[in-house]
Design a protein around this motif. Structure first.
Motif, PDB file in Angstrom:
ATOM      1  N   ILE A 182       0.843  -1.198   0.000  1.00 13.98           N
ATOM      2  CA  ILE A 182       0.000   0.000   0.000  1.00 13.98           C
ATOM      3  C   ILE A 182       0.878   1.247   0.000  1.00 13.98           C
ATOM      4  CG2 ILE A 182      -1.697   1.316   1.324  1.00 13.98           C
ATOM      5  CD1 ILE A 182      -2.881  -1.441   2.178  1.00 13.98           C
ATOM      6  N   ILE A 183       1.941   1.251   0.780  1.00 15.55           N
ATOM      7  CA  ILE A 183       2.869   2.391   0.799  1.00 15.55           C
ATOM      8  C   ILE A 183       3.471   2.598  -0.580  1.00 15.55           C
ATOM      9  CG2 ILE A 183       5.100   3.198   1.665  1.00 15.55           C
ATOM     10  CD1 ILE A 183       4.293   1.891   4.378  1.00 15.55           C
ATOM     11  N   HIS A 184       3.922   1.513  -1.224  1.00 16.75           N
ATOM     12  CA  HIS A 184       4.518   1.624  -2.562  1.00 16.75           C
ATOM     13  C   HIS A 184       3.502   2.131  -3.590  1.00 16.75           C
ATOM     14  CE1 HIS A 184       8.483   0.047  -1.684  1.00 16.75           C
ATOM     15  NE2 HIS A 184       7.924  -0.934  -0.993  1.00 16.75           N
ATOM     16  N   LEU A 185       2.257   1.737  -3.455  1.00 14.79           N
ATOM     17  CA  LEU A 185       1.229   2.232  -4.375  1.00 14.79           C
ATOM     18  C   LEU A 185       1.004   3.730  -4.192  1.00 14.79           C
ATOM     19  CD1 LEU A 185      -1.373  -0.677  -4.138  1.00 14.79           C
ATOM     20  CD2 LEU A 185       0.067  -0.097  -6.115  1.00 14.79           C
ATOM     21  N   ILE A 186       1.040   4.190  -2.960  1.00 13.87           N
ATOM     22  CA  ILE A 186       0.859   5.626  -2.695  1.00 13.87           C
ATOM     23  C   ILE A 186       2.060   6.406  -3.209  1.00 13.87           C
ATOM     24  CG2 ILE A 186       0.701   7.393  -0.887  1.00 13.87           C
ATOM     25  CD1 ILE A 186      -0.909   5.289   0.762  1.00 13.87           C
ATOM     26  N   GLN A 230      -3.509  -0.965  10.734  1.00 12.45           N
ATOM     27  CA  GLN A 230      -3.084  -0.297  11.956  1.00 12.45           C
ATOM     28  C   GLN A 230      -1.633   0.161  11.860  1.00 12.45           C
ATOM     29  OE1 GLN A 230      -5.003   0.658  14.458  1.00 12.45           O
ATOM     30  NE2 GLN A 230      -3.237   1.688  15.322  1.00 12.45           N
ATOM     31  N   GLN A 231      -0.798  -0.650  11.248  1.00 12.29           N
ATOM     32  CA  GLN A 231       0.602  -0.272  11.061  1.00 12.29           C
ATOM     33  C   GLN A 231       0.701   0.968  10.179  1.00 12.29           C
ATOM     34  OE1 GLN A 231       3.027  -3.222   9.082  1.00 12.29           O
ATOM     35  NE2 GLN A 231       4.863  -2.486  10.093  1.00 12.29           N
ATOM     36  N   LEU A 232      -0.131   1.041   9.155  1.00 14.32           N
ATOM     37  CA  LEU A 232      -0.137   2.216   8.277  1.00 14.32           C
ATOM     38  C   LEU A 232      -0.579   3.468   9.042  1.00 14.32           C
ATOM     39  CD1 LEU A 232      -1.682   0.639   5.080  1.00 14.32           C
ATOM     40  CD2 LEU A 232       0.657   1.466   5.340  1.00 14.32           C
ATOM     41  N   VAL A 233      -1.596   3.314   9.865  1.00  7.46           N
ATOM     42  CA  VAL A 233      -2.111   4.445  10.650  1.00  7.46           C
ATOM     43  C   VAL A 233      -1.027   4.963  11.595  1.00  7.46           C
ATOM     44  CG1 VAL A 233      -3.761   5.085  12.447  1.00  7.46           C
ATOM     45  CG2 VAL A 233      -4.522   3.751  10.476  1.00  7.46           C
ATOM     46  N   GLU A 234      -0.306   4.045  12.207  1.00  5.63           N
ATOM     47  CA  GLU A 234       0.742   4.448  13.147  1.00  5.63           C
ATOM     48  C   GLU A 234       1.895   5.155  12.461  1.00  5.63           C
ATOM     49  OE1 GLU A 234       1.769   0.877  15.218  1.00  5.63           O
ATOM     50  OE2 GLU A 234      -0.139   0.838  16.317  1.00  5.63           O
TER      51      GLU A 234
END
Length: 65
Positions: free
Chosen positions: A23-27, A60-64
């Protein structure tokens, strides 16, 4: 958006980490604009055939971060 995600259960990386990194790489890569609303935990879990708690942990890891 779901079609952009996939996980490899036999990989050495935990599934939740694979998912959050994707998800991070897509963003960062511009394929997923920051304003995009992610599918529900249940939808992602069903699509990826993983436990919803695994998806919840990735989110949750993404939110943090």
């Amino acid at each position: 958006m779901l079609e952009l995600l996939n996980v490899n259960p036999s990989s050495g990386d935990p599934i939740y980490r694979q998912l959050s990194e994707q998800i991070i790489h897509l963003i960062v890569g511009g394929q997923l604009p920051e304003e995009t609303v992610l599918p529900s935990v249940r939808q992602m879990a069903e699509h990826l055939a993983v436990n919803p708690m695994t998806v919840s942990r990735a989110v949750q890891q993404l939110v943090e971060q």
